[in-house]
Design a protein around this motif. Sequence first.
Motif, mmCIF file in Angstrom:
data_model
loop_
_atom_site.group_PDB
_atom_site.id
_atom_site.type_symbol
_atom_site.label_atom_id
_atom_site.label_comp_id
_atom_site.label_asym_id
_atom_site.label_seq_id
_atom_site.Cartn_x
_atom_site.Cartn_y
_atom_site.Cartn_z
ATOM 1 N N TRP A 63 28.177 49.908 -60.548
ATOM 2 C CA TRP A 63 28.506 48.507 -60.822
ATOM 3 C C TRP A 63 29.945 48.216 -60.401
ATOM 4 C CZ3 TRP A 63 24.808 45.171 -62.607
ATOM 5 C CH2 TRP A 63 23.648 45.750 -63.134
ATOM 6 N N GLU A 64 30.186 46.984 -59.984
ATOM 7 C CA GLU A 64 31.536 46.506 -59.720
ATOM 8 C C GLU A 64 31.961 45.591 -60.868
ATOM 9 O OE1 GLU A 64 33.722 47.193 -57.284
ATOM 10 O OE2 GLU A 64 32.341 48.701 -56.487
ATOM 11 N N VAL A 65 33.260 45.575 -61.158
ATOM 12 C CA VAL A 65 33.769 44.751 -62.253
ATOM 13 C C VAL A 65 34.884 43.854 -61.723
ATOM 14 C CG1 VAL A 65 34.869 44.732 -64.522
ATOM 15 C CG2 VAL A 65 33.205 46.531 -63.954
ATOM 16 N N VAL A 66 34.770 42.574 -62.020
ATOM 17 C CA VAL A 66 35.832 41.606 -61.697
ATOM 18 C C VAL A 66 36.386 41.071 -63.009
ATOM 19 C CG1 VAL A 66 36.411 39.401 -60.607
ATOM 20 C CG2 VAL A 66 34.788 40.954 -59.501
ATOM 21 N N ARG A 67 37.681 41.211 -63.185
ATOM 22 C CA ARG A 67 38.319 40.768 -64.419
ATOM 23 C C ARG A 67 38.866 39.355 -64.226
ATOM 24 N NH1 ARG A 67 37.841 45.242 -67.247
ATOM 25 N NH2 ARG A 67 38.433 44.038 -69.076
ATOM 26 N N ILE A 68 38.634 38.504 -65.227
ATOM 27 C CA ILE A 68 39.001 37.090 -65.157
ATOM 28 C C ILE A 68 40.035 36.777 -66.230
ATOM 29 C CG2 ILE A 68 38.150 34.725 -65.295
ATOM 30 C CD1 ILE A 68 36.975 36.190 -62.969
ATOM 31 N N THR A 69 41.036 35.996 -65.858
ATOM 32 C CA THR A 69 41.990 35.438 -66.822
ATOM 33 C C THR A 69 41.995 33.924 -66.645
ATOM 34 O OG1 THR A 69 43.863 35.531 -65.287
ATOM 35 C CG2 THR A 69 43.456 37.489 -66.664
ATOM 36 N N THR A 70 42.558 33.230 -67.610
ATOM 37 C CA THR A 70 42.659 31.771 -67.503
ATOM 38 C C THR A 70 43.457 31.372 -66.269
ATOM 39 O OG1 THR A 70 42.524 31.523 -69.912
ATOM 40 C CG2 THR A 70 43.452 29.681 -68.672
ATOM 41 N N GLU A 71 44.530 32.097 -66.003
ATOM 42 C CA GLU A 71 45.369 31.787 -64.848
ATOM 43 C C GLU A 71 44.591 31.983 -63.545
ATOM 44 O OE1 GLU A 71 47.542 32.349 -68.368
ATOM 45 O OE2 GLU A 71 46.255 33.814 -67.356
ATOM 46 N N LEU A 72 43.784 33.041 -63.485
ATOM 47 C CA LEU A 72 43.053 33.339 -62.263
ATOM 48 C C LEU A 72 42.018 32.258 -61.953
ATOM 49 C CD1 LEU A 72 42.792 35.382 -59.978
ATOM 50 C CD2 LEU A 72 41.194 36.684 -61.403
ATOM 51 N N LEU A 73 41.482 31.616 -62.975
ATOM 52 C CA LEU A 73 40.492 30.567 -62.750
ATOM 53 C C LEU A 73 41.088 29.380 -61.995
ATOM 54 C CD1 LEU A 73 38.455 30.440 -66.081
ATOM 55 C CD2 LEU A 73 37.705 31.302 -63.865
ATOM 56 N N THR A 74 42.386 29.229 -62.063
ATOM 57 C CA THR A 74 43.036 28.126 -61.353
ATOM 58 C C THR A 74 43.386 28.513 -59.913
ATOM 59 O OG1 THR A 74 45.286 28.753 -62.022
ATOM 60 C CG2 THR A 74 44.041 27.345 -63.533
ATOM 61 N N GLU A 75 43.257 29.792 -59.574
ATOM 62 C CA GLU A 75 43.574 30.269 -58.226
ATOM 63 C C GLU A 75 42.267 30.517 -57.480
ATOM 64 O OE1 GLU A 75 46.753 33.224 -58.041
ATOM 65 O OE2 GLU A 75 47.081 32.900 -60.198
ATOM 66 N N ARG A 76 41.650 29.432 -57.053
ATOM 67 C CA ARG A 76 40.295 29.473 -56.498
ATOM 68 C C ARG A 76 40.157 30.463 -55.339
ATOM 69 N NH1 ARG A 76 37.166 27.009 -52.511
ATOM 70 N NH2 ARG A 76 35.059 26.389 -53.193
ATOM 71 N N THR A 77 41.076 30.385 -54.371
ATOM 72 C CA THR A 77 40.965 31.237 -53.186
ATOM 73 C C THR A 77 41.049 32.709 -53.549
ATOM 74 O OG1 THR A 77 41.948 29.507 -51.810
ATOM 75 C CG2 THR A 77 41.953 31.743 -50.925
ATOM 76 N N LYS A 78 42.005 33.062 -54.392
ATOM 77 C CA LYS A 78 42.175 34.462 -54.788
ATOM 78 C C LYS A 78 40.951 34.976 -55.537
ATOM 79 C CE LYS A 78 46.127 35.864 -56.533
ATOM 80 N NZ LYS A 78 47.233 36.124 -57.500
ATOM 81 N N LEU A 79 40.433 34.184 -56.477
ATOM 82 C CA LEU A 79 39.299 34.643 -57.275
ATOM 83 C C LEU A 79 38.037 34.783 -56.422
ATOM 84 C CD1 LEU A 79 38.019 35.460 -59.894
ATOM 85 C CD2 LEU A 79 37.817 33.049 -60.535
#
Length: 287
Positions: free
Chosen positions: A255-271
């Motif tokens: 499995w692969e895991v992607v970790r999400i933060t509130t700040e990352l949700l605003t960085e569309r391209t990076k996420l």
Amino acid sequence: MIPDELRDHRILSVGQLTRAGVTPVDTRQALAAGELTRLKRGWYTPRTMEWPTDRHALVVQAELKDHPGTVPSHQSGAILLGYPVHRPDLKRVHLMRVDDGPARSRPTVVIHRRVDDAAVLLPALVIAQTALTCPVSGLMAIDHALRTGSVTLADVESWCSRLKDHVGRAHLVPVLALADGRRESPLESHSALTFHHWGWRLHPQFEVPGTQYRADARLGASRVLIECDGTGKYDEQGSEMREKLREDEIRSLGWEVVRITTELLTERTKLIRRVNAALARAQRRAA
């Protein structure tokens, strides 16, 4: 000094202070000493407010006193009910008429027209109203309410059907479609709506086969898992190390895991780049 009999009050009007013998000079001294906090003109609180939303809830109570025939609505109602909301405008209170009085809007208070025959504060209606102006807050609120059992999806759907002529009604569609009481944090709700807008579906609280672990979400039918790192997730001593070991075991099973933060949700391209990279790695493993 503020008389002891007033210290347990949530809010205090100038009239209450005067009747208790508190003079304007006493009030100014109490404000300077931190014994009182001014909420709005003519209203104070002796309470300690830990969060900005605590203050907003008290201001709502004061506005209700100044505007009889109303109940809290929209994000103000959600805050009063203890529901999570996303970046609310805490300088403006939202109320709804429960009589035939007019709607009106001012910089600090908005009084909305009555919805159908609503006569009291109704959690399901508040959630629907909140979704009108902020779908992220609406999904956060409905997920929390479903998880705690304070509403049913049918209740919210019923009130949404009565808001069809309200501005923002298009926001109700994804909120109702994604509502799920299994989500355990506001960040999980926020992530679900964000990924939905990008064309991806997150399945909440996914039990990882072959382990005793449960991921915050699975991305569609892929082998990519989503973990939401909100405030306080690693507060317990040793929790961060346990999380790393857990993630190592999950990865060892393909499995692969992607970790999400509130700040990352605003960085569309990076996420999106991170998610696509995880999808590519998962596909290579399966090949």
